[in-house]
Design a protein around this motif. Sequence first.
Motif, PDB file in Angstrom:
ATOM      1  N   VAL A  65       1.488  59.260 131.700  1.00  0.00           N
ATOM      2  CA  VAL A  65       1.230  60.590 132.139  1.00  0.00           C
ATOM      3  C   VAL A  65      -0.240  60.948 131.508  1.00  0.00           C
ATOM      4  O   VAL A  65      -0.463  60.204 131.223  1.00  0.00           O
ATOM      5  N   GLU A  66      -0.440  61.904 131.788  1.00  0.00           N
ATOM      6  CA  GLU A  66      -1.708  62.509 131.623  1.00  0.00           C
ATOM      7  C   GLU A  66      -1.771  63.433 130.209  1.00  0.00           C
ATOM      8  O   GLU A  66      -0.505  63.773 130.345  1.00  0.00           O
ATOM      9  N   SER A  67      -2.188  62.615 129.062  1.00  0.00           N
ATOM     10  CA  SER A  67      -1.862  63.588 127.723  1.00  0.00           C
ATOM     11  C   SER A  67      -2.388  65.794 128.164  1.00  0.00           C
ATOM     12  O   SER A  67      -3.188  65.514 128.140  1.00  0.00           O
ATOM     13  N   GLN A  68      -1.605  65.528 126.972  1.00  0.00           N
ATOM     14  CA  GLN A  68      -1.495  67.230 126.511  1.00  0.00           C
ATOM     15  C   GLN A  68      -3.118  67.639 125.693  1.00  0.00           C
ATOM     16  O   GLN A  68      -3.486  68.498 124.946  1.00  0.00           O
ATOM     17  N   GLY A  69      -2.774  66.260 124.586  1.00  0.00           N
ATOM     18  CA  GLY A  69      -3.271  66.676 123.224  1.00  0.00           C
ATOM     19  C   GLY A  69      -4.517  66.133 123.685  1.00  0.00           C
ATOM     20  O   GLY A  69      -5.689  65.774 124.225  1.00  0.00           O
ATOM     21  N   LYS A  70      -5.202  66.291 122.204  1.00  0.00           N
ATOM     22  CA  LYS A  70      -6.804  65.902 121.719  1.00  0.00           C
ATOM     23  C   LYS A  70      -6.829  63.832 121.458  1.00  0.00           C
ATOM     24  O   LYS A  70      -6.214  63.885 121.461  1.00  0.00           O
TER      25      LYS A  70
ATOM     26  N   ASP B  44       2.046  58.745 136.538  1.00  0.00           N
ATOM     27  CA  ASP B  44       3.212  59.047 136.676  1.00  0.00           C
ATOM     28  C   ASP B  44       4.116  57.390 137.607  1.00  0.00           C
ATOM     29  O   ASP B  44       5.432  57.674 138.177  1.00  0.00           O
TER      30      ASP B  44
ATOM     31  N   GLN C 156       5.401  58.850 127.804  1.00  0.00           N
ATOM     32  CA  GLN C 156       6.953  58.974 127.649  1.00  0.00           C
ATOM     33  C   GLN C 156       7.693  57.819 127.662  1.00  0.00           C
ATOM     34  O   GLN C 156       8.443  57.638 128.221  1.00  0.00           O
TER      35      GLN C 156
ATOM     36  N   ASP D  54      10.821  61.832 122.601  1.00  0.00           N
ATOM     37  CA  ASP D  54      11.122  63.190 122.426  1.00  0.00           C
ATOM     38  C   ASP D  54      12.373  63.260 122.115  1.00  0.00           C
ATOM     39  O   ASP D  54      13.547  61.739 122.284  1.00  0.00           O
TER      40      ASP D  54
ATOM     41  N   GLU E 259      -1.094  59.326 127.924  1.00  0.00           N
ATOM     42  CA  GLU E 259       0.488  58.437 127.083  1.00  0.00           C
ATOM     43  C   GLU E 259       1.134  57.887 127.847  1.00  0.00           C
ATOM     44  O   GLU E 259       1.159  58.398 129.187  1.00  0.00           O
TER      45      GLU E 259
ATOM     46  N   SER F 158      -6.839  60.252 126.770  1.00  0.00           N
ATOM     47  CA  SER F 158      -6.510  61.070 128.133  1.00  0.00           C
ATOM     48  C   SER F 158      -5.009  61.247 128.917  1.00  0.00           C
ATOM     49  O   SER F 158      -4.736  61.361 129.755  1.00  0.00           O
TER      50      SER F 158
END
Length: 461
Positions: free
Chosen positions: A78-83, A16, A90, A53, A88, A86
């Motif tokens: 930020v913390e990654s939501q994908g595989k 963040d 934005q 985005d 990424e 860890s």
Amino acid sequence: MKRTKISDIFAAPALDTTVDVMGWVRTRRGNKYVQFVALNDGSTIRNLQIVFDMSRFSDEQLKPVTTGSSIHVRGKLVESQGKGQSVEVQAEELTIFGTADETYPLQKKGHTLEFLREKAHLRPRTNTFGAVLRVRSALAFAIHKFFQDKGFFYLNTPLITASDCEGAGAMFQVTTLPLNDLPRTDDGAVDYSRDFFGKPTALTVSGQLEGELGATALGAIYTFGPTFRAENSNTPRHLSEFWMIEPEMAFYDITDNMDLAEEFVKYCIRYALDTCRDDIEFLAEHYDKELIGRLEGVLKQDFVRLTYTEGVEILEKSGRKFEFPVHWGTDLQSEHERYLVEEHFKRPVILTDYPKDIKAFYMKQNPDGRTVRAMDVLFPTIGEIIGGSEREADYGKLLQRIEELDIPMKDMWWYLDTRRFGTVPHSGFGLGFERLVLFVTGMTNIRDVIPFPRTPNNAEF
């Protein structure tokens, strides 16, 4: 220009927060809603995922973001939501430093190592060569740290020399004489008195002889620099320009020398494993599945020590049919060395007490008159990785050996002075840096562990 290295982001991610990352695009994928860019800045094997985005960026803005292009992205970590990752970024702002069109040679596909050697100016941008060069850098630092921590002094020996340390004659000549109109003496020989240095000179094959001068004044020194061999050897183990580490120590006998060599090489391997784990794991996965086990195995085991005579007896009794027949008095080949290490003892080996006639003039003679106090450290997959000896400290014996081999005294008077004035027992060894890097990275061709290899008929870049 503010920048956060990708290696620092992965080491201690400050979630963040706004980061500025700069690097080269490895891949770009996505759809009209979101685009994902894999960015690498050379600081780590790991790519950082940048998320664009597309409600904030236009297709026109991202059109130049292709494989090989260089960009600056400011955005929130930020913390990654994908595989697969860890964290990424934005993306909030994008600056394009340099574009790369479809002619960029390193598009996302498999490339052979042979192809990449032809693109040596770009191959550091690949995962493989980025990993190799980071390991090489870490090993170079480890070498200095090891010797500095032991109180050795770093000595710079000349690259241009008038003496052939090894007596092999495979040297690159250095001259400013006009090759199409060479000055001649009355008897037709080249008149080197009119050359830049006033006599024949060449690029050095070793800094050892000058290193001995340093050791007999400072106690313990090491050299670390380029050396040159004009051998027409097109093999995976030979280079025409390579780097050598050559420590020389006063008051060291052959046993002290072996102890230091074993401690030194283990230190370097441990340092690489501790500091370049990601890179070594990548190389193990893609090139040599047994790499990490082999490296850790070297660290756990004491090196076997035996004489050349004992080694030859083992080889003769092995029942193995070698390409090069072996008997007492022959110089051992890589196949012989690797048999002892990989099959017979299954651990590194230090061979000592080689026949006098196959070793260099400066090695200390044993009382038997047939052998010298030489030592070679033999490693799995490599063969000889270190060569060294206790040096002959006796003026009379050294002079006799020089005369036997017809080495010109005009090249040796200064070397003999160390035996005339305050001679001491002393020892040293040489480690070919690229062979160490070859072992630690698991690569199989020495041309792939130096940024710009110099080999017969190849001096590109």
